[in-house]
Motif scaffolding. Structure first.
Motif, short mmCIF file in Angstrom:
data_model
loop_
_atom_site.label_atom_id
_atom_site.label_comp_id
_atom_site.label_asym_id
_atom_site.label_seq_id
_atom_site.Cartn_x
_atom_site.Cartn_y
_atom_site.Cartn_z
N THR A 41 33.16 34.42 29.77
CA THR A 41 32.25 35.42 30.30
C THR A 41 32.18 35.30 31.81
OG1 THR A 41 30.42 33.92 29.97
CG2 THR A 41 30.86 35.51 28.21
N ALA A 42 32.03 36.43 32.50
CA ALA A 42 31.96 36.42 33.95
C ALA A 42 30.67 35.74 34.39
CB ALA A 42 32.00 37.85 34.47
N PRO A 43 30.64 35.15 35.59
CA PRO A 43 29.41 34.55 36.10
C PRO A 43 28.28 35.58 36.13
CG PRO A 43 31.29 34.00 37.48
CD PRO A 43 31.76 35.02 36.51
N THR A 44 27.06 35.08 35.98
CA THR A 44 25.90 35.98 35.96
C THR A 44 25.75 36.68 37.29
OG1 THR A 44 24.80 34.52 34.40
CG2 THR A 44 23.42 36.07 35.59
N CYS A 45 25.61 37.98 37.27
CA CYS A 45 25.46 38.79 38.48
C CYS A 45 24.31 39.77 38.27
CB CYS A 45 26.74 39.58 38.78
SG CYS A 45 28.18 38.53 39.11
N ALA A 46 23.73 40.21 39.38
CA ALA A 46 22.63 41.17 39.29
C ALA A 46 23.08 42.44 38.60
CB ALA A 46 22.11 41.48 40.69
N THR A 47 24.30 42.88 38.90
CA THR A 47 24.88 44.05 38.24
C THR A 47 26.17 43.61 37.57
OG1 THR A 47 23.98 45.47 39.98
CG2 THR A 47 25.68 46.42 38.55
N ARG A 81 31.52 32.38 41.45
CA ARG A 81 30.78 33.57 41.02
C ARG A 81 31.39 34.79 41.69
NH1 ARG A 81 24.55 34.91 42.66
NH2 ARG A 81 24.16 36.56 41.15
N ASP A 82 31.89 35.72 40.90
CA ASP A 82 32.53 36.94 41.43
C ASP A 82 31.86 38.16 40.82
OD1 ASP A 82 34.12 38.88 42.50
OD2 ASP A 82 35.99 38.20 41.58
N CYS A 83 30.99 38.79 41.58
CA CYS A 83 30.25 39.96 41.09
C CYS A 83 30.94 41.27 41.42
CB CYS A 83 28.84 39.96 41.69
SG CYS A 83 27.86 38.53 41.18
N ALA A 84 32.08 41.21 42.10
CA ALA A 84 32.82 42.42 42.45
C ALA A 84 34.18 42.49 41.76
CB ALA A 84 33.01 42.49 43.96
N GLY A 85 34.71 41.34 41.36
CA GLY A 85 36.04 41.32 40.74
C GLY A 85 37.16 41.30 41.74
N HIS A 86 36.83 41.48 43.00
CA HIS A 86 37.83 41.59 44.06
C HIS A 86 38.57 40.28 44.28
CE1 HIS A 86 39.29 42.33 48.22
NE2 HIS A 86 39.19 43.62 47.93
N GLY A 87 37.81 39.20 44.49
CA GLY A 87 38.45 37.92 44.77
C GLY A 87 39.24 37.38 43.60
N THR A 88 38.75 37.61 42.39
CA THR A 88 39.49 37.18 41.20
C THR A 88 40.83 37.90 41.12
OG1 THR A 88 37.43 36.73 40.01
CG2 THR A 88 39.40 37.07 38.67
N GLY A 89 40.82 39.20 41.41
CA GLY A 89 42.07 39.96 41.41
C GLY A 89 43.04 39.45 42.45
N VAL A 90 42.55 39.20 43.66
CA VAL A 90 43.40 38.68 44.74
C VAL A 90 43.99 37.33 44.34
CG1 VAL A 90 43.31 37.72 47.08
CG2 VAL A 90 42.26 39.94 46.60
N ALA A 91 43.14 36.44 43.82
CA ALA A 91 43.62 35.11 43.43
C ALA A 91 44.66 35.18 42.32
CB ALA A 91 42.43 34.25 42.99
N SER A 92 44.50 36.13 41.40
CA SER A 92 45.43 36.23 40.28
C SER A 92 46.82 36.66 40.74
CB SER A 92 44.90 37.19 39.22
OG SER A 92 44.93 38.54 39.66
N ILE A 93 46.90 37.50 41.75
CA ILE A 93 48.21 37.89 42.29
C ILE A 93 48.95 36.67 42.82
CG2 ILE A 93 49.33 39.17 44.18
CD1 ILE A 93 47.11 41.30 43.83
N ILE A 94 48.18 35.72 43.33
CA ILE A 94 48.78 34.51 43.88
C ILE A 94 49.12 33.51 42.76
CG2 ILE A 94 48.42 32.52 45.39
CD1 ILE A 94 46.41 34.34 46.96
N ALA A 95 48.15 33.18 41.90
CA ALA A 95 48.29 31.98 41.07
C ALA A 95 48.00 32.15 39.59
CB ALA A 95 47.39 30.88 41.64
N ALA A 96 47.92 33.37 39.06
CA ALA A 96 47.67 33.53 37.63
C ALA A 96 48.77 32.86 36.82
CB ALA A 96 47.58 35.01 37.26
#
Length: 405
Positions: free
Chosen positions: A34-40, A107-122
């Motif tokens: 599950t994604a980290p807890t975020c306000a939205t 904690r990634d509430c936008a999904g942006h950094g996770t996507g960037v990191a996955s292009i590098i090291a998934a």
């Protein structure tokens, strides 16, 4: 967000939520995803099994026998990185959170950094074709934003320019070999400029998005426009510059940035676009080079990436040196000098300057001639003095030269 406010903007556009059939997941693996807890909270998305076009262009399997980025740390200064995504588990180090102090960057509430990191090291996963270009690299997350794009506008919190500068310094001080900056400031901030110089002086490769405001007049993007930073524009699957990708002398080269498949917080994938997602392809290539050629400096890595870019399909400043080619960057030999319209001024050129060499040669020749003339003149003067002293004495003693035989 007003463009007059000097705060970092995530350089990604709206993501396409995917509803492709899910890849089967073991129940035992599902709980921690599950994604980290975020306000939205982000809407859940499905895993995607299909082979993305970027992986057809850049086949990681072709690079794997040479380099995977193993032993290289890539800092992702972004919205955080979800370390429990099945393709990032075990690859994400404990980072820092400058937006909500006390966090470790996961904690990634936008999904942006996770996507960037996955292009590098998934990591490769059974039943999923997508994986990163440098799957052996370690990701160091530095959280600076939770922005999302809603109806074409940025929404959400982000740090100040001063904290963004602090994020760069933190990444450098925590042993990042490469720093990915899929973040744009549309103002030249001295603290950010100084942080970039700090990283360059410490032999860190800096890669930054060139921005998505081509239709708004291509405002100058920082840190991509700073010396010592590789500025990256975006292309689509056809190799042509994406319409949103900014053009200007700050674009060093281009990489895929349209309809790019990435990991999303949780367990799934999404398609995204923006120069944000072009930059990590270049950062991953830098990681491959830093493993494969550890003797190269950051400046030499950057020059090699630029010099081995494929020719661009179009003219102008939108493509820089051309289209990223990771395989050529790793395998080709040579000085790796920039091939594009712009050199990266702060990346020291290890070639000798031809004009300076010529001047040095001329000066050396002149010194040699001067010494030679001085020696001849000196010898002649000594001979004259000796003759003036010896000949009168010889005459008084009736010396005569020997007659020829």
């Amino acid at each position: 967000m007003s463009r007059s406010i000097a705060r970092p903007v995530l350089a990604g556009l709206a993501a396409s939520i995917l509803t492709a059939p899910a890849v089967p997941i073991n129940a035992a693996d599902a709980a921690p995803r599950t994604a980290p807890t975020c306000a939205t909270p982000l809407a859940p998305v499905q895993p995607v099994a299909a082979l993305p076009w970027t992986q057809q262009r850049y086949d990681p399997a072709r690079l794997a026998p040479l380099a995977t980025g193993a032993g290289v740390t890539v800092a992702v200064v972004d919205s955080g990185v979800d370390r429990v995504h099945p393709q990032l588990a075990g690859q994400v180090l404990a980072g820092t959170d400058l937006l909500d102090p006390g966090g470790d960057g996961s904690r990634d509430c936008a999904g942006h950094g996770t996507g960037v990191a996955s292009i590098i090291a998934a990591q490769p996963r059974p039943g999923v074709a997508f994986h990163g270009l440098a799957p052996g690299a370690r990701i160091l997350p530095v959280r600076v934003s939770e922005q999302q794009v809603v109806q074409g506008r940025e929404s959400g919190r982000t740090v100040s320019a001063a904290d963004f500068a602090r994020a760069i310094r933190w990444a450098v001080d925590h042993d990042a070999d490469v720093v990915n900056l899929s973040v744009v400031l549309y103002a030249d901030d001295p603290t950010v400029h100084a942080a970039v110089a700090y990283a360059v002086e410490r032999d860190v490769v800096l890669v930054a998005a060139a921005g998505n405001l081509h239709d708004s007049g291509d405002p100058r993007p920082f840190p991509a426009a700073y010396d010592g930073v590789l500025g990256v524009g975006a292309i689509g699957a056809d190799g042509v510059r994406a319409g949103f990708s900014q053009t200007g002398p700050y674009v060093d080269l281009v990489a895929p940035g349209s309809e790019v498949l990435t990991a999303a917080p949780g367990q799934g994938h999404q398609r995204v676009e923006g120069t944000s997602y072009a930059a990590p392809f270049v950062a991953a290539t830098a990681a491959l080079l830093r493993q494969y050629r550890p003797e190269l400096t950051a400046a030499q890595v950057a020059r090699r990436i630029i010099a081995t870019a494929d020719p661009a399909p179009g003219p102008g400043h939108g493509y820089g040196a051309g289209v990223l080619n990771p395989y050529r960057a790793v395998t080709e030999t040579g000085p790796g000098q920039p091939a594009g319209p712009r050199t990266v001024a702060a990346l020291a050129d290890d070639r000798a300057d031809a004009a300076q060499l010529a001047r040095d040669a001329r000066r050396a020749a002149a010194r040699h001639r001067a010494l030679l003339v001085g020696a001849v003149v000196g010898t002649t003067a000594v001979a004259v003095v000796l003759l003036a002293l010896v000949l009168p004495r010889g005459a008084r003693r009736r010396w005569r030269p020997a007659d020829p035989v």
